[in-house]
Design a protein around this motif. Structure first.
Motif, mmCIF file in Angstrom:
data_model
loop_
_atom_site.group_PDB
_atom_site.id
_atom_site.type_symbol
_atom_site.label_atom_id
_atom_site.label_comp_id
_atom_site.label_asym_id
_atom_site.label_seq_id
_atom_site.Cartn_x
_atom_site.Cartn_y
_atom_site.Cartn_z
ATOM 1 N N LEU A 1 42.752 36.018 40.174
ATOM 2 C CA LEU A 1 41.495 35.434 40.609
ATOM 3 C C LEU A 1 41.617 34.754 41.961
ATOM 4 N N LYS A 2 42.834 34.328 42.302
ATOM 5 C CA LYS A 2 43.039 33.688 43.598
ATOM 6 C C LYS A 2 42.838 34.668 44.744
ATOM 7 N N SER A 3 42.763 35.949 44.433
ATOM 8 C CA SER A 3 42.533 36.950 45.470
ATOM 9 C C SER A 3 41.236 36.693 46.202
ATOM 10 N N PHE A 4 40.313 35.977 45.562
ATOM 11 C CA PHE A 4 39.038 35.709 46.208
ATOM 12 C C PHE A 4 39.128 34.583 47.220
ATOM 13 N N SER A 5 40.237 33.848 47.223
ATOM 14 C CA SER A 5 40.420 32.752 48.182
ATOM 15 C C SER A 5 40.963 33.304 49.490
ATOM 16 N N ILE A 6 40.161 34.155 50.161
ATOM 17 C CA ILE A 6 40.654 34.856 51.335
ATOM 18 C C ILE A 6 40.635 33.997 52.589
ATOM 19 N N PHE A 7 40.200 32.726 52.451
ATOM 20 C CA PHE A 7 40.223 31.849 53.606
ATOM 21 C C PHE A 7 41.545 31.107 53.710
ATOM 22 N N GLU A 8 42.371 31.191 52.662
ATOM 23 C CA GLU A 8 43.627 30.458 52.659
ATOM 24 C C GLU A 8 44.638 31.109 53.607
ATOM 25 N N LYS A 9 45.617 30.302 53.999
ATOM 26 C CA LYS A 9 46.688 30.812 54.834
ATOM 27 C C LYS A 9 47.535 31.786 54.017
ATOM 28 N N PRO A 10 47.873 32.953 54.574
ATOM 29 C CA PRO A 10 48.675 33.918 53.814
ATOM 30 C C PRO A 10 50.018 33.338 53.388
ATOM 31 N N GLU A 11 50.418 33.661 52.187
ATOM 32 C CA GLU A 11 51.729 33.263 51.674
ATOM 33 C C GLU A 11 52.572 34.527 51.541
ATOM 34 N N ILE A 12 53.252 34.877 52.625
ATOM 35 C CA ILE A 12 54.016 36.119 52.667
ATOM 36 C C ILE A 12 55.286 35.975 51.833
ATOM 37 N N GLN A 13 55.536 36.966 51.003
ATOM 38 C CA GLN A 13 56.702 36.947 50.133
ATOM 39 C C GLN A 13 57.091 38.374 49.778
ATOM 40 N N ASP A 14 58.265 38.536 49.190
ATOM 41 C CA ASP A 14 58.666 39.850 48.695
ATOM 42 C C ASP A 14 57.833 40.194 47.462
ATOM 43 N N VAL A 15 57.224 41.371 47.478
ATOM 44 C CA VAL A 15 56.420 41.835 46.350
ATOM 45 C C VAL A 15 57.044 43.118 45.814
ATOM 46 N N GLN A 16 57.403 43.113 44.545
ATOM 47 C CA GLN A 16 57.947 44.306 43.896
ATOM 48 C C GLN A 16 56.784 45.273 43.677
ATOM 49 N N ILE A 17 56.734 46.329 44.502
ATOM 50 C CA ILE A 17 55.518 47.113 44.619
ATOM 51 C C ILE A 17 55.183 47.927 43.370
ATOM 52 N N ASP A 18 56.171 48.494 42.701
ATOM 53 C CA ASP A 18 55.879 49.291 41.511
ATOM 54 C C ASP A 18 55.283 48.414 40.409
ATOM 55 N N ASP A 19 55.880 47.248 40.212
ATOM 56 C CA ASP A 19 55.373 46.318 39.196
ATOM 57 C C ASP A 19 53.984 45.821 39.572
ATOM 58 N N PHE A 20 53.774 45.516 40.854
ATOM 59 C CA PHE A 20 52.470 45.041 41.322
ATOM 60 C C PHE A 20 51.389 46.087 41.049
ATOM 61 N N LEU A 21 51.676 47.347 41.382
ATOM 62 C CA LEU A 21 50.679 48.405 41.195
ATOM 63 C C LEU A 21 50.415 48.676 39.719
ATOM 64 N N THR A 22 51.457 48.564 38.899
ATOM 65 C CA THR A 22 51.262 48.745 37.455
ATOM 66 C C THR A 22 50.264 47.726 36.927
ATOM 67 N N ARG A 23 50.434 46.485 37.327
ATOM 68 C CA ARG A 23 49.527 45.427 36.887
ATOM 69 C C ARG A 23 48.134 45.595 37.482
ATOM 70 N N PHE A 24 48.071 45.981 38.768
ATOM 71 C CA PHE A 24 46.772 46.160 39.415
ATOM 72 C C PHE A 24 45.979 47.282 38.746
ATOM 73 N N ILE A 25 46.637 48.402 38.496
ATOM 74 C CA ILE A 25 45.955 49.540 37.876
ATOM 75 C C ILE A 25 45.482 49.188 36.472
ATOM 76 N N ALA A 26 46.283 48.406 35.743
ATOM 77 C CA ALA A 26 45.860 47.971 34.407
ATOM 78 C C ALA A 26 44.566 47.165 34.479
ATOM 79 N N LEU A 27 44.387 46.440 35.568
ATOM 80 C CA LEU A 27 43.211 45.599 35.745
ATOM 81 C C LEU A 27 41.947 46.421 36.008
ATOM 82 N N VAL A 28 42.076 47.522 36.755
ATOM 83 C CA VAL A 28 40.880 48.278 37.169
ATOM 84 C C VAL A 28 40.667 49.558 36.369
#
Length: 345
Positions: free
Chosen positions: A183-210
């Motif tokens: 839900l924090k994805s909607f806070s697009i005015f915040e300063k980016p918090e760049i970090q390492d993102v495990q892409i396969d796991d991220f996409l698995t969770r994202f696809i489950a959401l949509v």
């Protein structure tokens, strides 16, 4: 004759700089003087005329001048909140002696972008919450069943069995936590918090959401992640919103199509990672592609014409870039280029 032509040319340049809707100030770094200010610059600082001198302008606009290498200062874009205006400005070093500062009043543009960002987020809320309702239901039901079984048999189960049920509940709680963080994805005015993102796991969770919402529209979504890609350097909230915007666009393009498919492919490109969102939808004409990033241009009946501009803005906040290729009646491919994560092999 030559003198007359030079005078005419100089007068023409002076006239242009006085009438252009950009503020221009020129500083002489050797004499430490303000040697030129055009009408628009005077207008911007009209209530604070004392600012229009060499020292005050350096202090206001170029606070790092003299303490940082010039290549890190000049040719860069800056913003400044000045009274009730938002200013954008770019300094240039000319001939080692002169600092030219080009100043723009971006107050109205910023206001429109902020409105568009809010509208864009609101347009996506129903899409997100449809998936969240479905995804929250599964882990909550699982937690309820697990705890119910554990409560009824707590006196009979061994410590090992109890631990097994607790671990199962904790796993489901982790799924809920991910959805809440999304839900924090909607806070697009915040300063980016760049970090390492495990892409396969991220996409698995994202696809489950949509997936559930897409399935109701008859759309199949899948991912293909290259074996040599593990992490990207990104803000997971911004990345979530970028992908959501692109999936929403792809879904709209598939509305009247058969065998509807969206694929997210991830491949390595030198020191970058390419995330490619592909659909087999209606595609776009060359004219439509040429206007994609123009403000308020849209082919949708309810579109704002600012969605892709916002998406590109979020990608650039993560030091990335975006490319779009489309063929009419064939489909569209959007490539997001993101820096590689530090833990990639």
């Amino acid at each position: 004759m030559a003198h007359s032509e030079n005078h005419l040319e100089n007068s023409l340049y002076a006239s242009i700089m006085e009438t252009i809707d950009l503020g221009i100030v020129i500083l002489d770094v050797k004499t430490r003087e303000l040697i030129f200010k055009n009408k628009f610059a005077v207008e911007i600082f009209q209530q604070t005329q004392n600012l229009l001198d060499y020292r005050n302008l350096l202090s206001l606009l170029l606070t790092d001048y003299g303490s940082k290498p010039e290549k890190e200062i000049f040719g860069k874009n800056y913003t400044l909140r000045f009274k009730n205006r938002l200013l954008g400005y770019t300094p240039y070093m000319i001939a080692d002696n002169f600092i030219w500062i080009i100043i723009r009043d971006i107050t109205e543009r910023s206001r429109l972008e902020s409105i568009a960002e809010a509208v864009n987020s609101m347009d996506n809320i129903s899409f997100v919450f449809s998936g969240i309702r479905h995804e929250l239901g599964n882990p909550i039901n699982s937690i309820k069943m697990t705890l119910s079984v554990l409560k009824r048999n707590l006196s009979e189960y061994s410590p090992e069995t109890v631990e097994k049920y607790v671990d199962r509940a904790m796993t489901e709680i982790s799924r809920v936590e991910f959805l809440l963080r999304a839900l924090k994805s909607f806070s697009i005015f915040e300063k980016p918090e760049i970090q390492d993102v495990q892409i396969d796991d991220f996409l698995t969770r994202f696809i489950a959401l949509v997936r559930n919402d897409l399935h109701q529209s008859g759309i199949e979504i899948s991912k293909i992640v290259g074996l040599n890609v593990t992490n990207i350097s990104a803000d997971p909230r911004l990345l979530h919103q970028v992908l959501l915007n692109l999936i929403t666009n792809a879904s709209d393009a598939l509305e009247d199509q058969k065998n509807k498919k969206i694929t997210i492919r991830v491949i390595k490109q030198e020191d970058l990672v390419a995330m490619i969102v592909e659909d087999n939808g209606c595609g776009m004409s060359k004219e439509a592609q040429a206007n994609l990033f123009k403000p308020f241009y849209t082919t949708k009946t309810r579109g704002t014409g600012l969605g892709l501009m916002i998406t590109l803005k979020m990608v650039t906040l993560m030091k990335g870039n975006m490319e779009i290729n489309s063929i009419k009646d064939k489909g569209t491919s959007v490539t997001i280029l993101i820096p590689e994560g530090t833990r990639n092999a």
